[in-house]
Each structure stands twice: as C-alpha cells, then as structure tokens.
Design an enzyme around this catalytic site. Structure first.
Site, mmCIF file in Angstrom:
data_model
loop_
_atom_site.group_PDB
_atom_site.id
_atom_site.type_symbol
_atom_site.label_atom_id
_atom_site.label_comp_id
_atom_site.label_asym_id
_atom_site.label_seq_id
_atom_site.Cartn_x
_atom_site.Cartn_y
_atom_site.Cartn_z
ATOM 1 N N HIS A 225 -4.277 4.953 18.152
ATOM 2 C CA HIS A 225 -3.676 3.722 17.390
ATOM 3 C C HIS A 225 -3.632 2.276 17.977
ATOM 4 C CE1 HIS A 225 -3.761 3.695 12.696
ATOM 5 N NE2 HIS A 225 -4.152 5.710 13.137
ATOM 6 N N HIS B 237 -5.724 11.566 5.012
ATOM 7 C CA HIS B 237 -7.104 10.603 6.009
ATOM 8 C C HIS B 237 -8.744 10.933 5.055
ATOM 9 C CE1 HIS B 237 -2.679 9.185 7.366
ATOM 10 N NE2 HIS B 237 -2.798 8.166 7.374
ATOM 11 N N HIS C 127 -4.047 10.602 17.822
ATOM 12 C CA HIS C 127 -3.687 9.525 16.335
ATOM 13 C C HIS C 127 -3.172 8.275 17.695
ATOM 14 C CE1 HIS C 127 -1.970 8.036 13.148
ATOM 15 N NE2 HIS C 127 -3.031 7.559 12.937
ATOM 16 N N GLU D 172 -1.625 14.544 14.999
ATOM 17 C CA GLU D 172 -1.127 12.862 14.432
ATOM 18 C C GLU D 172 -1.078 11.979 15.887
ATOM 19 O OE1 GLU D 172 1.364 13.160 11.198
ATOM 20 O OE2 GLU D 172 1.601 11.098 11.186
ATOM 21 N N HIS E 73 -9.756 6.993 12.517
ATOM 22 C CA HIS E 73 -9.805 7.912 12.113
ATOM 23 C C HIS E 73 -11.083 8.400 11.067
ATOM 24 C CE1 HIS E 73 -5.451 8.828 10.654
ATOM 25 N NE2 HIS E 73 -5.640 7.278 10.342
ATOM 26 N N HIS F 163 -0.849 3.629 1.251
ATOM 27 C CA HIS F 163 -0.298 4.413 3.353
ATOM 28 C C HIS F 163 0.859 4.450 4.187
ATOM 29 C CE1 HIS F 163 -2.223 3.557 7.255
ATOM 30 N NE2 HIS F 163 -2.290 5.335 7.016
ATOM 31 N N HIS G 134 3.450 7.441 5.018
ATOM 32 C CA HIS G 134 3.708 7.463 5.083
ATOM 33 C C HIS G 134 5.476 7.669 5.829
ATOM 34 C CE1 HIS G 134 0.864 7.897 8.802
ATOM 35 N NE2 HIS G 134 -0.193 6.761 8.078
#
Ligand code: CUO
Length: 675
Positions: free
Chosen positions: A356, A226, A352, A336, A392, A197, A201
């Site tokens: 987080h 994802h 998104h 995102e 997610h 992961h 990114h």
C-alpha cells in the site's frame, strides 16, 4: 476545533462544557466567542471533568495536524497504538470523555478519530455509544468536493426557514468512458463500500493493546473479507465486459491504471494526489515513510517459501506447521501484517501494508514535491483506486496458493447423511415474478453528510446529499429439504458462482470456486420429513442495510429502542445491502445459485458467556463482537479448498445436501428515486 465530541442529533444539539485548561493557548482569548456559537439552542450540556493526569502527547508529535494519517504506515500505526492504549487505560467513562476532549484539539484529526473510534468499539463502558460513520465525519473523503461549495451557498440562505437542502453528488466524476476502468467506478467509489472497509479495519486493528488486536481468527478474516471483495470485483468486471483483474505481481513494471481521485483530504484541504497512467513504482525514501521494492520482494519470497515448505519459523527458529485449520490465520496476521500477531515480523516483514505504501507514494516517492500519499494510503479511500484490487489480487493469490496445497475436501467433510436439498429458488417479491431472475437498477438515495461540514448552526441537520448507487430488488430464497433422520440442525450456506466470463465463455470449477460470492449463512432446524426453508435477501449475513451505512436523514430521527441504537456501533461493518447482488447485465448474466446444508455438529462453536450484540449481523465478514467467529469451518467453506469433482454439476450430484440452479441477474439501466 471546539465542536462537541458527541455530535449526535438523536439527543438534539450536544455541547461539552470544557474546563478552561482544556483549551490550547490559541483559543484562550476566543473562548467566549467560540462557545457562544455552540451554546445557541443547546439541548444538552455535558460537563467535562478535569483530567486527573494530563497525558504527555509527545509520542504523536511526528504526525502534524495537517499531515495525512495512514494505517499502513509503521510510524503512524505506532502512534495510533499508543493513543489507543491511552484511551483504553482511562479508568472510567468520565475520565475517558475528558481525555477525548483534551486530546481532540491537540492531535491530528484523522489519527484522533480512528483511535477514538477503536476505543469506543472496545471499551466495555462505551458499549452503548454510537460510532459516527466515517462518511459523516469526513465527508470530503467520500464525495466530489464541488458539492460542498453548493452546500455552503445553500446553507447561507437557508436561514431559519428550516427547509431541507438537497445537494446532488454527480455520478462518474473521476474519469470519462475513455478509461475502461471507469465502468467499475460505481463499485469502487460507493460510499457504503468505502465506509465498510474503514469500519472493518477499525474493528480489526493491527496494533494497540492485545485485548484490542488479538481477536479470534482475525488473520483468517483479513484473508476472507478481502478475498470476497476480490470475488465480487471480478464478477462485477465480467458484468461490465471487462476481463478478470491481473494481480499486481510485478512491482518493477509500469502500472497502466491511473487514478485521479478529486476528493479532498480531511486535514489540509488539498485534493488527494493522483497517479498518472503507466506510472513506474519506485523505492519510497521520505521522512514519513521509507521502503524499498527489493525489501517487499524479499518478504514475498520468504512467505511463499514458508507456504511451499508447509511451516513458518519464529525468531528462535521454532517451527509451526501451516495446517488446514490454523495455517490461514497465521498467514493472514503475518502477511497483512500485524506487528504484534505476526509469528516473526522481522523475517516475514510487512508485505501487504508496505505494498500500500509504495503504491500510495508512486507520484512522489522522495517527497521532492511535498505531496502526501494518494488514496491507497488510507483505508477510508483505498477501495476507490483500481490498483487496490490489483494489489489485493496479488495478496489473495498468495493465500489461494496456500489453500491449493491442502487436500481437496473429502466426502466426510462435505456430506450430511440423510439430508437432501430437493428444490432451490430465488424470487423477487411475493407475486408471480419469474423464479431465479433477479433484478438490479440504479437508485437515487439521500444521506446526511453534514456532521463533518461546518455550515454554521442554522443549517445543522438540514443538508443532505443525494447520490446514485446500484440497487437490487429484494428477493426470497426457498429451499426444500428432506430429512431422513431425526430432528437435527444444519448450516445453510448460500453462494452465487459466475458461470461465464466477460466473453460469455464457461468457467471451470476451479475459477467458479475462487469467484464464489457468499450471499448468506444461517442455522436451520430440520424436522423429520419435508422442510421448506425461506429466507429474505435482506437478512443476509454479509450485508447491512442502507440505514446502517448512513445516518438516517433528518434531525427528528429517534432510535426506538436501545437495541436500535446499539446497531449504530459495530454496525457500520458489513457489505452494503445495495451491492449484495452484482450488477448483472441487460441480457441477464448467468450464475449458479448454490446451496449447501452442512452438519451443524461440525460447524458449531462454544461461545463465551458475553452479552449478545444486536449490531453484529454481518458476521460473515465482520465476526461477532466479544465472541468467537460463529462457524467452526474455515471461512469460505466449501469453496476455500479444492473440490473432489470435475465441475459443479458433478459436485451437487455427488452430495445430496447440496443443490444448485441457474440464476440470471438482469440489469435495468434506469434511475429510481427512493420512495
Ligand atoms: Cu483492507 Cu489493504 O487491507 O486495505
């Protein structure tokens, strides 16, 4: 602080000879003592050039050396973007090395490591430079920290005997079985999962120079990679008698799942903050981050409205339709969100990422306790927390809503005239194993995590961690394919779809479709008549072998060829091979093994003439370095859109180029030591 930038043991111990002017004032009086320590037994000394221009690093001042760095935080992203731009702009390799050496000691270490790795992954002159896996740079983000104490004790007595030290990382250290979610800890806390992961990114940053950010179909890949994690997680839940996850679609009610990470931050030696069970999320109002839940809700509604209307609007009101090809890519970059690629980040916001942020500060939203963010704030650690999958899951539900608006695939898109798949099998090993019964078990493996731990020079290369992870017995697919035409090319697409949920109840095609797990995708040449296609599970286009998730053990490791060395770069991106199969269960969990051969003339992509990258093997999840995504169909085809049939049996009945068979995955609750 003066440790070498390149700590590669492939060349022995490497030390950078830094110009005096590179030391900060703090070390000016200590330089002799410090450099003595690192000049013992040195195999290679690399002289570092003076910098032509010392950069002004004021832009990074807002992020202290002991603060946590988050890729989801707008200010941090902006700082990283400037640093990446600085690194990308170094005129040649020597100046880049000098710049890295100069900045390393002056900046937040996690910010540095991220931006430095992005630059290495993207500069043409560092194509051959390996990126050290993040689990080795910051091992404390990956394993239970009490083992480091054991490791240091061991290192103190190892002396010159050179004997290898095993440090055992315990299993199940974050919660007891009172907590149902703990049944998935082996998945969430897997070192390979989290380093994949991080690496993904790294390869697909949201900010920085355009040539770094603007990659072919990156928004779509954000969705798809994802989405596949979610499909795998849901199936893994069924295997462990847990029901499908509930998307976090309401930020105003308590979150039942708590999480106590216990791992250490890489910057300040504190453990990551925990989130108690039934925590209420709050508006975040801190110096380092501020976001209101209401704002995130507003963005959500605008994104959903765009999907319902079928178009998005840029800042001047120009409309772009969300069509079946480009729509998902536009949405991915917008949700995102990448501030440089979003069609209108002012209006559609940063859905998104800010989710987080809100979750990661739930324990201290106004910084009254001076706590930093929890694991959800960091791509290195986010996948450890059960709430990652719920957040997610919500983001994925938005993408799925868009896909559900598109027409179902039709016969022209799904079929491949004259090609029929007549037999499908997956079998372990070469012997007389029962076809279509696959096996999982626990395996104890070792990896060298010592690159990021300061054990002193004598222990270098001699400490490695043993940990237990899920493993699957390698298997082979065999497909018989009849080609009633002339020689032609097809794309073989392999998925496994869960047949039943956690109560052993059959799943509808629509659910099977959304939880279809991509296993492999490759090109096949079909001769006229009968063809037999064989493929090893270890060749999968989604996974990378253990050796790429982790540095092979031992100082003596020597890459045999440039090719092999190259694999250590882009290479860390890919689903861990040891989790290629879901766990299954003791009775044998039931799946449909689905195979489709699609018409390559509708799949093929005209690639630019850039060199092939030996490392880009997990292309389904990670794409190809400096190339286009190697499949023209939308990602997840044919399961990304609705299908014209009532169930999977009818689908494969209607299309000869598809076939399926029942597959069982049997879990054997036994730990096997790696040979
Ligand atoms: Cu990968 Cu939310 O995008 O963590």
């Amino acid at each position: 602080p003066l440790e070498p930038v390149f700590t590669t043991r492939d060349q022995g111990k490497v030390v950078l000879e830094l110009p005096d002017s590179f030391y900060t004032d703090r070390y000016r009086n200590d330089t002799v003592a410090v450099s003595n320590r690192f000049s013992q037994d040195v195999d290679l000394k690399i002289p570092v050039q003076e910098l032509a221009n010392k950069p002004n690093l004021d832009f990074a001042k807002k992020l202290g050396r002991k603060n946590q760095f988050s890729l989801f935080n707008d200010r941090h992203k902006e700082i990283a973007s400037q640093l990446i731009t600085l690194f990308m702009g170094a005129p040649n390799l020597k100046q880049f090395v000098a710049l890295a050496a100069y900045t390393k000691d002056r900046l937040n270490p996690v910010l540095f490591q991220y931006s430095y790795a992005v630059a290495i992954a993207h500069r043409p002159d560092t194509r051959e430079v390996p990126i050290t896996n993040i689990s080795q740079v910051f091992p404390s983000n990956f394993v239970e920290p009490s083992v480091f104490r054991d490791a240091r004790e061991e290192a103190a007595v190892i002396g010159d005997s050179g004997e290898r030290i095993h440090v055992d990382i315990p299993r199940n250290y974050t919660a007891s079985d009172r907590e149902d979610e703990q049944r998935l800890a082996y998945f969430r806390e897997d070192i390979g999962v989290n380093s994949h992961h991080w690496h993904w990114h790294l390869v697909y940053p949201t900010t920085g120079p355009m040539e770094v950010v603007n990659k072919d179909r990156r928004g779509e890949l954000f969705y798809y990679m994802h989405h596949q994690i979610l499909a795998r997680y849901n199936v893994e839940r069924f295997c462990n008698n847990l029901k499908r996850l509930q998307p976090l679609n309401n930020l105003r009610i308590e979150v039942p799942e708590g999480y106590f990470p216990k791992i250490l931050s890489s910057v300040n030696n504190r453990t990551y903050p925990a989130r108690v069970s039934n925590q209420l999320l709050k508006d975040v109002d801190r110096e380092d981050a501020s976001i209101e839940i209401g704002e995130v809700e507003r963005w959500r509604d605008r994104v959903l409205a765009a999907i319902d209307q079928g178009f998005v609007e840029d800042a001047s009101g120009n409309r772009t339709p969300l069509d079946d090809v480009r729509g998902i890519d536009i949405l991915g970059n917008m949700i995102e969100a990448s501030p440089v690629l979003s069609i209108n980040s002012q209006f559609y916001g940063n859905l998104h990422n800010q989710g987080h942020t809100i979750i990661s500060f739930a324990h201290d939203p106004d910084a009254r306790h001076l706590e930093e963010f929890g694991v959800m704030g960091d791509v290195t650690t986010a996948m450890r927390d059960p709430i990652f999958y719920r957040w997610h899951g919500f983001i994925d539900s938005i993408f799925n809503k868009f896909k559900a608006r598109l027409d179902p695939y039709n016969a022209a898109q799904l079929g491949f005239d004259g090609v029929s798949v007549t037999y499908v099998e997956a079998k372990i090993g070469k012997g007389n194993a029962r076809p279509n019964t696959l096996l999982t078990y626990w395996q104890k493996s070792s990896a060298d995590l010592a690159a990021g731990l300061d054990f002193g020079p004598s222990a270098d290369g001699n400490i490695f961690a043993s940990f237990t992870h899920l493993q699957n017995a390698p298997f082979t697919y065999t497909f018989n394919v009849t080609n009633n035409g002339t020689r032609r090319t097809g794309t073989c697409r392999i998925f496994i779809c869960p047949k039943v949920d956690e109560r052993n109840q059959p799943l509808r095609l629509e659910d099977q479709r959304l939880m279809a797990i991509e296993m492999d995708k490759f090109t096949v040449e079909l001769l006229p008549g009968e063809n037999t296609v064989r493929r090893q599970s270890t060749e999968s286009s989604v996974a990378i072998p253990f050796e790429r998730s982790f540095r092979p053990i031992g100082a003596a490791y020597q890459p045999k060829a440039a090719d092999e060395l190259a694999r250590f770069r882009f290479c860390g991106c890919g689903w861990p091979q040891h989790l290629l199969l879901p766990k299954g269960n003791a009775q044998g969990m039931l799946f449909d093994l689905f195979v489709m051969i699609s018409d390559y003339s509708q799949d093929s992509v005209q690639q630019p003439n850039t060199p092939n990258d030996a490392c880009s093997t997990a292309y389904s999840f990670c794409g190809l370095k400096d190339k286009l995504y190697p499949d023209r169909r939308t990602m997840g085809f044919p399961f990304d859109r609705r299908l014209p049939n009532a169930n999977l049996t009818e689908l494969v009945g209607a299309f000869q180029n598809m076939a399926k068979t029942d597959l069982r995955i049997v879990f054997n609750d036994r730990v096997v030591d790696k040979p």
